[in-house]
Design a protein around this motif. Structure first.
Motif, PDB file in Angstrom:
ATOM      1  N   THR A 116       0.808  -1.220   0.000  1.00 16.50           N
ATOM      2  CA  THR A 116       0.000   0.000   0.000  1.00 16.50           C
ATOM      3  C   THR A 116       0.842   1.271   0.000  1.00 16.50           C
ATOM      4  O   THR A 116       0.305   2.354   0.139  1.00 16.50           O
ATOM      5  N   PHE A 117       2.158   1.136  -0.143  1.00 20.02           N
ATOM      6  CA  PHE A 117       3.026   2.302  -0.044  1.00 20.02           C
ATOM      7  C   PHE A 117       3.939   2.402  -1.265  1.00 20.02           C
ATOM      8  O   PHE A 117       4.224   1.417  -1.945  1.00 20.02           O
ATOM      9  N   LEU A 118       4.401   3.627  -1.526  1.00 19.68           N
ATOM     10  CA  LEU A 118       5.390   3.863  -2.569  1.00 19.68           C
ATOM     11  C   LEU A 118       6.309   5.000  -2.133  1.00 19.68           C
ATOM     12  O   LEU A 118       6.018   5.726  -1.187  1.00 19.68           O
ATOM     13  N   ALA A 119       7.426   5.118  -2.848  1.00 20.63           N
ATOM     14  CA  ALA A 119       8.388   6.185  -2.560  1.00 20.63           C
ATOM     15  C   ALA A 119       8.364   7.189  -3.705  1.00 20.63           C
ATOM     16  O   ALA A 119       8.493   6.811  -4.874  1.00 20.63           O
ATOM     17  N   ILE A 120       8.204   8.467  -3.359  1.00 22.07           N
ATOM     18  CA  ILE A 120       8.184   9.547  -4.337  1.00 22.07           C
ATOM     19  C   ILE A 120       9.422  10.413  -4.119  1.00 22.07           C
ATOM     20  O   ILE A 120       9.684  10.860  -2.996  1.00 22.07           O
ATOM     21  N   ALA A 121      10.176  10.647  -5.178  1.00 22.37           N
ATOM     22  CA  ALA A 121      11.379  11.470  -5.093  1.00 22.37           C
ATOM     23  C   ALA A 121      11.149  12.806  -5.790  1.00 22.37           C
ATOM     24  O   ALA A 121      10.440  12.884  -6.800  1.00 22.37           O
ATOM     25  N   GLY A 122      11.757  13.867  -5.247  1.00 15.52           N
ATOM     26  CA  GLY A 122      11.686  15.193  -5.850  1.00 15.52           C
ATOM     27  C   GLY A 122      13.004  15.567  -6.505  1.00 15.52           C
ATOM     28  O   GLY A 122      13.884  14.718  -6.723  1.00 15.52           O
ATOM     29  N   ASP A 123      13.164  16.838  -6.814  1.00  8.85           N
ATOM     30  CA  ASP A 123      14.398  17.356  -7.426  1.00  8.85           C
ATOM     31  C   ASP A 123      14.757  16.617  -8.706  1.00  8.85           C
ATOM     32  O   ASP A 123      15.936  16.494  -9.059  1.00  8.85           O
ATOM     33  N   ASN A 124      13.737  16.070  -9.392  1.00 12.14           N
ATOM     34  CA  ASN A 124      13.950  15.335 -10.645  1.00 12.14           C
ATOM     35  C   ASN A 124      14.866  14.123 -10.464  1.00 12.14           C
ATOM     36  O   ASN A 124      15.569  13.703 -11.393  1.00 12.14           O
ATOM     37  N   ILE A 125      14.850  13.552  -9.269  1.00 16.15           N
ATOM     38  CA  ILE A 125      15.633  12.342  -8.997  1.00 16.15           C
ATOM     39  C   ILE A 125      14.899  11.151  -9.596  1.00 16.15           C
ATOM     40  O   ILE A 125      13.735  10.887  -9.248  1.00 16.15           O
ATOM     41  N   THR A 126      15.541  10.436 -10.490  1.00 14.63           N
ATOM     42  CA  THR A 126      14.923   9.290 -11.164  1.00 14.63           C
ATOM     43  C   THR A 126      15.672   7.994 -10.913  1.00 14.63           C
ATOM     44  O   THR A 126      15.178   6.923 -11.246  1.00 14.63           O
ATOM     45  N   ASN A 127      16.860   8.087 -10.336  1.00 17.45           N
ATOM     46  CA  ASN A 127      17.681   6.909 -10.058  1.00 17.45           C
ATOM     47  C   ASN A 127      17.992   6.870  -8.565  1.00 17.45           C
ATOM     48  O   ASN A 127      18.432   7.891  -8.000  1.00 17.45           O
ATOM     49  N   PRO A 128      17.774   5.729  -7.902  1.00 21.89           N
ATOM     50  CA  PRO A 128      18.028   5.653  -6.457  1.00 21.89           C
ATOM     51  C   PRO A 128      19.444   6.078  -6.063  1.00 21.89           C
ATOM     52  O   PRO A 128      19.650   6.605  -4.963  1.00 21.89           O
ATOM     53  N   LYS A 129      20.442   5.884  -6.934  1.00 17.55           N
ATOM     54  CA  LYS A 129      21.808   6.259  -6.588  1.00 17.55           C
ATOM     55  C   LYS A 129      21.956   7.770  -6.438  1.00 17.55           C
ATOM     56  O   LYS A 129      22.897   8.250  -5.786  1.00 17.55           O
ATOM     57  N   GLN A 130      21.025   8.522  -7.044  1.00 13.57           N
ATOM     58  CA  GLN A 130      21.036   9.977  -6.882  1.00 13.57           C
ATOM     59  C   GLN A 130      20.657  10.398  -5.461  1.00 13.57           C
ATOM     60  O   GLN A 130      20.818  11.566  -5.102  1.00 13.57           O
ATOM     61  N   MET A 131      20.180   9.444  -4.660  1.00 16.25           N
ATOM     62  CA  MET A 131      19.784   9.747  -3.284  1.00 16.25           C
ATOM     63  C   MET A 131      20.970   9.764  -2.320  1.00 16.25           C
ATOM     64  O   MET A 131      20.811  10.132  -1.162  1.00 16.25           O
ATOM     65  N   LEU A 132      22.157   9.372  -2.759  1.00 25.01           N
ATOM     66  CA  LEU A 132      23.331   9.450  -1.882  1.00 25.01           C
ATOM     67  C   LEU A 132      23.545  10.897  -1.444  1.00 25.01           C
ATOM     68  O   LEU A 132      23.557  11.813  -2.267  1.00 25.01           O
ATOM     69  N   GLY A 133      23.685  11.090  -0.143  1.00 31.25           N
ATOM     70  CA  GLY A 133      23.816  12.432   0.412  1.00 31.25           C
ATOM     71  C   GLY A 133      22.496  13.132   0.640  1.00 31.25           C
ATOM     72  O   GLY A 133      22.465  14.270   1.115  1.00 31.25           O
ATOM     73  N   LYS A 134      21.381  12.451   0.298  1.00 31.99           N
ATOM     74  CA  LYS A 134      20.050  13.053   0.418  1.00 31.99           C
ATOM     75  C   LYS A 134      19.298  12.462   1.620  1.00 31.99           C
ATOM     76  O   LYS A 134      19.761  11.550   2.296  1.00 31.99           O
ATOM     77  N   THR A 135      18.080  12.993   1.823  1.00 32.11           N
ATOM     78  CA  THR A 135      17.246  12.582   2.948  1.00 32.11           C
ATOM     79  C   THR A 135      15.968  11.920   2.469  1.00 32.11           C
ATOM     80  O   THR A 135      15.295  12.441   1.569  1.00 32.11           O
ATOM     81  N   SER A 136      15.635  10.782   3.063  1.00 31.45           N
ATOM     82  CA  SER A 136      14.379  10.082   2.780  1.00 31.45           C
ATOM     83  C   SER A 136      13.561  10.010   4.054  1.00 31.45           C
ATOM     84  O   SER A 136      14.061   9.575   5.097  1.00 31.45           O
ATOM     85  N   GLU A 137      12.306  10.448   3.974  1.00 33.07           N
ATOM     86  CA  GLU A 137      11.426  10.434   5.146  1.00 33.07           C
ATOM     87  C   GLU A 137      10.424   9.292   5.051  1.00 33.07           C
ATOM     88  O   GLU A 137       9.830   9.054   3.985  1.00 33.07           O
ATOM     89  N   ASP A 138      10.247   8.574   6.174  1.00 31.65           N
ATOM     90  CA  ASP A 138       9.199   7.559   6.280  1.00 31.65           C
ATOM     91  C   ASP A 138       8.530   7.724   7.641  1.00 31.65           C
ATOM     92  O   ASP A 138       8.710   8.752   8.302  1.00 31.65           O
ATOM     93  N   PHE A 139       7.785   6.704   8.070  1.00 31.68           N
ATOM     94  CA  PHE A 139       7.040   6.832   9.337  1.00 31.68           C
ATOM     95  C   PHE A 139       7.872   6.439  10.549  1.00 31.68           C
ATOM     96  O   PHE A 139       7.384   6.406  11.658  1.00 31.68           O
ATOM     97  N   GLY A 140       9.139   6.099  10.349  1.00 29.21           N
ATOM     98  CA  GLY A 140      10.029   5.851  11.467  1.00 29.21           C
ATOM     99  C   GLY A 140      10.196   4.386  11.825  1.00 29.21           C
ATOM    100  O   GLY A 140       9.590   3.495  11.212  1.00 29.21           O
ATOM    101  N   PRO A 141      11.026   4.081  12.814  1.00 26.43           N
ATOM    102  CA  PRO A 141      11.319   2.706  13.212  1.00 26.43           C
ATOM    103  C   PRO A 141      10.060   1.934  13.619  1.00 26.43           C
ATOM    104  O   PRO A 141       9.112   2.515  14.157  1.00 26.43           O
ATOM    105  N   GLY A 142      10.074   0.639  13.331  1.00 20.96           N
ATOM    106  CA  GLY A 142       8.955  -0.208  13.724  1.00 20.96           C
ATOM    107  C   GLY A 142       7.738  -0.080  12.845  1.00 20.96           C
ATOM    108  O   GLY A 142       6.651  -0.504  13.229  1.00 20.96           O
ATOM    109  N   THR A 143       7.874   0.504  11.635  1.00 20.55           N
ATOM    110  CA  THR A 143       6.751   0.644  10.720  1.00 20.55           C
ATOM    111  C   THR A 143       7.091  -0.011   9.383  1.00 20.55           C
ATOM    112  O   THR A 143       8.263  -0.131   9.003  1.00 20.55           O
TER     113      THR A 143
END
Length: 394
Positions: A116-143
């Motif tokens: 039921t979940f997906l990851a949406i990236a901004g800043d025109n990021i289309t490749n996961p490797k572009q996330m190095l040095g970046k921040t990803s937000e989720d609902f936190g530990p235990g979720t």
């Protein structure tokens, strides 16, 4: 003499009043009400709005559902363990004993077949490797959202950390509710967020999906559909009561009836959801009305009585492997690890499905060859199947 003529009439009136009073005192005016305490891991949204339709069905049977919405998935599961709720919609996977401790709870059913979940990236990021040095937000530990985030990056060999931005890894940050995460994505506080599927509608329009709002946005990851990511869970001591078992079965039956109604009548679903979610954008509800059925977030056949690759044995093992690959556990989980009912028990869902009978999936706009093939492969004939009209159309 005139007064004596009225004595029989007065006695008759008194007798009639006495009979009526006795009847009112001894005959109940309505059926007794049964209460069911139900907990949710966060605020009401499209993911569980159909539960409210199920609540209406249960009310007609004299079952009063008392719903409580918590601020985070672990809190809902903890409330169940503490005896504050009878059944909880679990997004924390606490019932799997991921901490090494089983709290004598059992997954009894669910309707969200696919993730039921997906990851949406901004800043025109289309490749996961572009996330190095970046921040990803989720609902936190235990979720489940955190487990997914860890799973996706581990699959690609991309390091993550929990401390802060780093040029050599992705920072996994604790975020708030869906809309708070969207705000952080649009303002640059996060470059990727893990959210409920329906949020895609809010960032997909040209007026938002642009650099002025932190975009362009792209779907970076989607949930795999080969593992159980959520379930309705109950305490084992509560389930030992036969009356509660029946209550759980009726609850599940109402949930599956609600899914069938939403799939068969999507426009009526939209009207219902708009009433229940008055602050939710209409385009978001419209989006969910077709996207959710096509991606099996709304699913009318239950989870634990399917066949093929969706059979309980295969999917449970795949779920165990998912948690291993996510780095949550180091050894496989066994369904009989928890007693007496197991981590997952398909009996309660089976009884619920038998209550409502088979369902023929209708010819709807979202039904494509993949949907037809999946229903044919996964749904036993006794549960129903795909309509001939849908097969012909596709």
């Amino acid at each position: 003499m005139n007064f004596l003529r009225f004595i029989p009439l007065l006695l008759a009136i008194i007798l009639t009043i006495s009979v009526i009073s006795y009847a009112e005192a001894t005959v109940p005016t309505s059926a007794p009400t049964i209460s069911l305490r139900l907990g949710y891991p966060d605020s009401l949204d499209e993911s569980d709005v159909m539960d409210l339709y199920a609540v209406q069905l249960l009310k007609s049977e004299g079952i009063n559902v008392q719903s409580t919405y918590y601020d985070a998935p672990p809190l809902a599961y903890e409330a169940l363990v503490a005896g504050q709720q009878d059944i909880v919609y679990d997004e924390s996977d606490g019932s799997y004993g991921l901490s090494g401790v089983y709290y004598n709870t059992t997954c009894i059913g669910g309707y969200m077949l696919s993730g039921t979940f997906l990851a949406i990236a901004g800043d025109n990021i289309t490749n996961p490797k572009q996330m190095l040095g970046k921040t990803s937000e989720d609902f936190g530990p235990g979720t489940t959202m955190r487990y997914l985030n860890e799973y996706w990056y581990k699959q690609l060999g991309i390091p993550t950390n929990l401390n802060g931005p780093s040029p050599t890894s992705v920072y996994l940050k604790n975020g708030g509710e869906n809309y708070e995460r969207v705000h952080d994505l649009e303002t640059g506080a996060a470059q990727e967020i893990v959210v409920d599927d329906f949020i895609l509608a809010d960032v997909d329009s040209p007026s938002v999906n642009n650099s002025a709002h932190g975009g362009p946005f792209h779907v970076l990851f989607t949930s795999p559909d080969n593992y159980y990511d959520t379930c309705y869970v109950a305490r084992d001591d509560w389930l030992t009561n036969p009356a509660n078992q029946l209550l759980a079965e009726k609850f599940l039956a109402a949930l599956y009836e609600a899914q069938r109604w939403a799939i068969s009548y999507p426009q009526q679903y939209v009207q219902f959801a708009e009433q229940q979610l008055p602050e939710t954008p209409v385009n978001e509800i419209q989006f969910a009305s077709t996207y959710y059925p096509q991606h099996y977030t709304y699913w009318p056949y239950g989870l634990y009585n399917l066949q093929g690759s969706q059979s309980l044995a295969i999917k449970f093992n795949d779920t165990s492997q998912f948690f291993i690959e996510a780095g949550v556990i180091t050894s496989p989980i066994k369904n009989d690890s928890a007693q007496p009912y197991g981590v997952i028990n398909k009996y309660f869902e089976l009884k619920a499905l038998q209550m409502i009978g088979p369902y023929t999936y209708p010819d709807q706009s979202w039904v494509n060859p993949t949907v037809v093939s999946d229903i044919r492969s996964w749904v036993p004939s006794w549960e129903g199947g795909i309509s001939s009209a849908a097969i012909t159309t596709t």
